[in-house]
Design a protein around this motif. Structure first.
Motif, short mmCIF file in Angstrom:
data_model
loop_
_atom_site.label_atom_id
_atom_site.label_comp_id
_atom_site.label_asym_id
_atom_site.label_seq_id
_atom_site.Cartn_x
_atom_site.Cartn_y
_atom_site.Cartn_z
N MET A 131 0.83 -1.20 0.00
CA MET A 131 0.00 0.00 0.00
C MET A 131 0.87 1.26 0.00
SD MET A 131 -3.17 -0.70 -0.23
CE MET A 131 -4.31 -2.08 -0.07
N LEU A 132 0.34 2.34 -0.52
CA LEU A 132 1.10 3.56 -0.71
C LEU A 132 1.09 4.47 0.51
CD1 LEU A 132 -0.14 4.50 -4.30
CD2 LEU A 132 2.04 3.42 -3.69
N ASN A 133 2.13 5.29 0.62
CA ASN A 133 2.17 6.39 1.58
C ASN A 133 1.83 7.67 0.81
OD1 ASN A 133 3.01 4.60 3.54
ND2 ASN A 133 5.18 5.07 3.26
N ILE A 134 0.72 8.31 1.18
CA ILE A 134 0.19 9.44 0.41
C ILE A 134 0.17 10.69 1.27
CG2 ILE A 134 -1.81 10.31 -0.88
CD1 ILE A 134 -2.71 7.35 -1.15
N LEU A 135 0.62 11.81 0.69
CA LEU A 135 0.52 13.10 1.35
C LEU A 135 -0.48 13.97 0.60
CD1 LEU A 135 1.40 15.29 3.36
CD2 LEU A 135 3.31 15.84 1.83
N VAL A 136 -1.50 14.45 1.31
CA VAL A 136 -2.53 15.34 0.75
C VAL A 136 -2.32 16.74 1.32
CG1 VAL A 136 -5.01 15.75 0.49
CG2 VAL A 136 -4.14 13.40 0.62
N ILE A 137 -2.33 17.74 0.44
CA ILE A 137 -2.03 19.11 0.86
C ILE A 137 -3.18 20.04 0.47
CG2 ILE A 137 -0.42 21.03 0.60
CD1 ILE A 137 1.67 19.01 -0.36
N GLN A 138 -3.63 20.85 1.45
CA GLN A 138 -4.64 21.87 1.13
C GLN A 138 -4.49 23.02 2.12
OE1 GLN A 138 -8.34 19.50 1.65
NE2 GLN A 138 -8.72 20.77 3.45
N ASP A 139 -4.74 24.25 1.64
CA ASP A 139 -4.65 25.40 2.54
C ASP A 139 -6.04 25.86 2.97
OD1 ASP A 139 -5.44 26.83 0.24
OD2 ASP A 139 -3.37 27.34 -0.23
N THR A 140 -6.87 24.88 3.28
CA THR A 140 -8.15 25.13 3.94
C THR A 140 -8.33 24.06 5.00
OG1 THR A 140 -10.50 25.55 3.59
CG2 THR A 140 -9.51 23.78 2.31
N SER A 181 -1.64 4.52 3.85
CA SER A 181 -1.23 5.44 4.91
C SER A 181 -1.31 6.86 4.36
CB SER A 181 0.19 5.12 5.37
OG SER A 181 0.24 3.83 5.95
N ILE A 182 -2.10 7.71 5.01
CA ILE A 182 -2.38 9.03 4.46
C ILE A 182 -2.13 10.11 5.50
CG2 ILE A 182 -4.16 10.51 3.44
CD1 ILE A 182 -5.50 7.90 2.44
N TRP A 183 -1.35 11.11 5.09
CA TRP A 183 -1.11 12.29 5.92
C TRP A 183 -1.70 13.50 5.21
CZ3 TRP A 183 2.07 8.20 5.46
CH2 TRP A 183 2.50 7.59 6.64
N VAL A 184 -2.31 14.38 5.97
CA VAL A 184 -2.92 15.59 5.40
C VAL A 184 -2.28 16.82 6.05
CG1 VAL A 184 -5.03 16.96 5.20
CG2 VAL A 184 -5.13 14.47 4.94
N ILE A 185 -1.84 17.75 5.21
CA ILE A 185 -1.43 19.08 5.68
C ILE A 185 -2.59 20.02 5.41
CG2 ILE A 185 0.07 21.06 5.21
CD1 ILE A 185 1.70 19.05 6.55
N ASP A 186 -3.07 20.72 6.45
CA ASP A 186 -4.18 21.65 6.23
C ASP A 186 -3.91 22.99 6.89
OD1 ASP A 186 -4.84 21.43 8.97
OD2 ASP A 186 -6.99 21.26 8.55
N PHE A 187 -4.87 23.89 6.79
CA PHE A 187 -4.74 25.24 7.34
C PHE A 187 -6.07 25.63 7.96
CE2 PHE A 187 -5.26 29.88 6.65
CZ PHE A 187 -4.21 30.33 7.45
N GLU A 188 -6.04 26.11 9.19
CA GLU A 188 -7.27 26.49 9.89
C GLU A 188 -7.74 27.85 9.37
OE1 GLU A 188 -9.05 26.72 14.45
OE2 GLU A 188 -6.89 26.82 14.12
#
Length: 400
Positions: free
Chosen positions: A1-10, A33-40
């Protein structure tokens, strides 16, 4: 399975569920495996305890699917208007870089503009495949939260991301055309449309109970809207139209929070023709939707709405409800005529169309047309399509 990074500035946690929540939560449950970078993005709506917020990490965050193995990492925020956005390239680049190195990321999926640009640059440095997942005309939406004099820069960055991504996935034909107009490659631009969990919307049998709870009579004609109550949603104009015509046998039921919620709530205290619930748990949406007779999208025909197809339309249709919508180019191109959606130019016309549907006993028939049209939009099928495209991108990048 893949290691995925999801990015959004919301905001991943408070906003949605959107297309990305449905897709990546389901991929997470499958074992990715998924990591998300977000912004409040709504930090200024809450009590400000300090001007600097340290990095936060959230685990087991679920909008639509439990046990999804998603970890949300929220980089530090400088809580000063404008500076909060201007420091995204600094804080988010540091966080993205750490995740890439520590989690052995195999593919990056960008959703927005500013931190997506940072992720794209790092993807080139680390030679990681980069997918741009477009669900909106991003630079247009940016006008809601950045000064107008920065919109040109937002469009420049959007064009750069489009031209330098390994692959682009969008959600409808209108947005694909939009991507190509901005310089995207037709051969590298694919459509994975908005979907729905049919089982969830077909099993809801709570119409009488929820209508009774909300004070709705059996013969009331309910015009239903769900989701974020944007200023440009058209609900203010619709509510005021209903109030100006007290003899109309129609009521507005708005399920969700957002910009117009306080105003609609104030109206609901003066009349039983406006009903608002505020935000409700996603699992309860089908229950509230069962109370509807006709679903609506009276949105403004502005730049933000021109090419998008809101996921709520698919959910309305999956519940067997007819839809009346502003004739938005993206929506009309996606569904055309005679597929469960009727079009209007203003809220007065919307109400008249709704009343005629009831008078001519056509509500159920048009609802069935929409249901039949979206039967192939089950998330199980669409997530597999997204997965195949993603894996093919990684394979092609390795060959290159």
């Amino acid at each position: 399975m893949l290691n995925i990074l999801v990015i959004q500035d919301t905001d991943w946690i408070e906003r949605g569920p959107h297309q990305q929540h449905h897709i990546f939560e389901r991929l997470g449950r499958k074992g990715y495996s998924i990591w998300v970078i977000d912004f409040e993005i709504l930090w200024d709506k809450y009590e400000k305890k300090s001007y600097f917020q340290k990095e936060k990490i959230f685990q087991n965050i679920s909008h639509v699917v439990a046990n999804n193995k998603i970890e949300v990492k929220r980089p530090p925020i400088l809580k000063i208007p404008l500076l909060d956005k201007m420091t995204i390239p600094i804080f988010h680049t540091i966080s993205i870089n750490k995740i890439i190195k520590n989690k052995r990321i195999q593919v990056i999926v960008g959703q927005t503009i500013l931190n997506t640009f940072c992720g794209l640059i790092l993807s080139k440095i680390y030679r990681i495949p980069f997918i741009y997942h477009v669900i909106d005309s991003i630079h247009s939406i940016a006008s809601d939260y950045i000064p107008k004099y920065f919109l040109f820069l937002a469009k420049v960055l959007e064009v750069f991301i489009i031209k330098h991504s390994d692959l682009i996935i969008t959600v409808n034909k209108g947005l694909k055309d939009y991507i190509i107009r901005l310089g995207g490659s037709p051969e590298k631009t694919f459509i994975v449309p908005a979907g729905v969990d049919f089982k969830k919307y077909q099993e809801s049998k709570d119409r009488s109970r929820i209508r009774k709870k909300l004070g709705i009579k059996e013969d009331d004609l309910i015009l239903f809207f769900m989701g974020w109550l944007y200023e440009f949603s058209g609900l203010k104009e619709l509510a005021e139209y209903i109030l100006k015509h007290p003899k109309l046998q129609a009521k507005l039921l708005a399920v969700g929070g957002g910009d117009l919620y306080p105003y609609l709530l104030s109206l609901s205290k003066k009349t039983d023709k406006i009903i608002v619930t505020g935000q409700v748990p996603y699992d309860e949406i089908p229950i509230y939707l069962s109370a509807a007779d006709i679903c609506i999208l009276p949105a403004y025909k502005n730049e933000i709405m021109m090419n998008i197809v809101p996921i709520k339309l698919i959910e309305y249709m999956a519940a067997g409800k007819p839809v009346i919508s502003t004739k938005l180019p993206g929506v009309f191109r996606e569904f055309g005529k005679n597929n469960g959606i009727l079009y209007c130019d203003n809220v007065g016309e919307l109400v008249q169309i709704a009343l005629k549907l009831k008078e001519n006993n056509k509500i159920e028939g048009i609802g069935k047309r929409g249901l039949n049209y979206v039967k192939k939009r089950d998330w199980t099928i669409l997530v597999k399509d997204f997965e195949k495209i993603m894996k093919r991108t990684i394979k092609n990048r390795k060959k290159g």
